[in-house]
Write a protein that holds these residues in place. Sequence first.
Motif, PDB file in Angstrom:
ATOM      1  N   GLU A 203       8.302   9.908   4.031  1.00  0.00           N
ATOM      2  CA  GLU A 203       9.055   8.895   3.296  1.00  0.00           C
ATOM      3  C   GLU A 203      10.254   8.385   4.086  1.00  0.00           C
ATOM      4  OE1 GLU A 203       9.636   6.187   0.521  1.00  0.00           O
ATOM      5  OE2 GLU A 203       7.972   7.617   0.504  1.00  0.00           O
TER       6      GLU A 203
ATOM      7  N   THR B 241       1.161   3.971  -1.935  1.00  0.00           N
ATOM      8  CA  THR B 241       0.557   5.281  -2.194  1.00  0.00           C
ATOM      9  C   THR B 241      -0.223   5.780  -0.995  1.00  0.00           C
ATOM     10  OG1 THR B 241       0.376   4.754  -4.547  1.00  0.00           O
ATOM     11  CG2 THR B 241      -0.939   6.594  -3.727  1.00  0.00           C
ATOM     12  N   MET B 242      -1.055   4.899  -0.435  1.00  0.00           N
ATOM     13  CA  MET B 242      -1.864   5.285   0.717  1.00  0.00           C
ATOM     14  C   MET B 242      -0.985   5.634   1.912  1.00  0.00           C
ATOM     15  SD  MET B 242      -4.563   3.009   2.943  1.00  0.00           S
ATOM     16  CE  MET B 242      -3.215   2.102   3.717  1.00  0.00           C
TER      17      MET B 242
ATOM     18  N   ASN C 282       0.830  -1.209   0.000  1.00  0.00           N
ATOM     19  CA  ASN C 282       0.000   0.000   0.000  1.00  0.00           C
ATOM     20  C   ASN C 282       0.863   1.258   0.000  1.00  0.00           C
ATOM     21  OD1 ASN C 282      -2.801  -1.332   0.601  1.00  0.00           O
ATOM     22  ND2 ASN C 282      -1.425  -2.155   2.163  1.00  0.00           N
TER      23      ASN C 282
ATOM     24  N   SER D  71       2.180   6.551   1.990  1.00  0.00           N
ATOM     25  CA  SER D  71       3.032   7.728   1.788  1.00  0.00           C
ATOM     26  C   SER D  71       2.278   9.034   2.005  1.00  0.00           C
ATOM     27  CB  SER D  71       3.637   7.706   0.380  1.00  0.00           C
ATOM     28  OG  SER D  71       2.622   7.802  -0.603  1.00  0.00           O
ATOM     29  N   LYS D  72       0.960   8.996   1.892  1.00  0.00           N
ATOM     30  CA  LYS D  72       0.159  10.191   2.148  1.00  0.00           C
ATOM     31  C   LYS D  72       0.018  10.469   3.644  1.00  0.00           C
ATOM     32  CE  LYS D  72      -2.666   9.813  -2.050  1.00  0.00           C
ATOM     33  NZ  LYS D  72      -4.037   9.597  -2.586  1.00  0.00           N
TER      34      LYS D  72
END
Length: 263
Positions: free
Chosen positions: A175, A167-168, A165, A170-171
């Motif tokens: 990082e 993308t989810m 997951n 990293s929001k």
Amino acid sequence: MKSNDTINSLSIIPEELRLELRRLVNVEYDNVVNDMLAYIITRGLVTLYRVSRETPYSISSIYKKARYMVKNNLLTPRESNGRLNGKHMYEVTVKGLITCLAYKCLDDDVVLSKLKVRWNLKNYDMHRLVSILTVLPYIASNDNLRVLENIDTLMITALSTLINNPTMISKLIDERTITNVKNTSIYYLINNVINGISNNRKPDIILGNNSFLVGYYKNNRSLYVYICRLCEKNCVLAYITCNNDHGCPLTTELSKDVLNIVR
């Protein structure tokens, strides 16, 4: 949780993380819970009678609260091998330690040191431990917090969640923390789980990305493939050489300068 809080000796756990951990553990917290956690964390395995003797609370209050804390996996009873006439002794669980961090029942460094021992991460620095705590609210939920008690399962869960997951996650998390937890979990799993099963000598360098994870041995320039999904063979736990005479996509991939190296 995106945060630039500085981890220092005065406040190791950022306040924003404490709030996240409070939501995660989801317990009714009062002075009795606070003092019982602090006492048992400090003293270690202990009887409830001893807790009552050395805290301001009656034995009935301690027993009542202990039932709640056991039910909510903050404490766990242990048999006393008959030395105390069948009485139980109690110790704080990992969830109990995290609850203490969430509400700061003791200084952070004291609790984190206990957590490092419980998780068998004694050689890991506090920054790595805080990174793991930072991702907990995103890889665990209140109904499956027993995963916290087993560090092998927790590391596998963390790595799987961060890889599957990206993308989810990293929001929600910076990082640097994500990379730190990935590297920590890979290093832990290689050294404590996979090598323990396969009885292989530890590699000099570990290389990997979302598609493969390999160990590199400098002396004979060989690779031990823990897992590789670059082709239909889906190699697992196998030795290969570093030359590409057999057209292996893994050795081609390793020639690129886009590797995550975990030392």
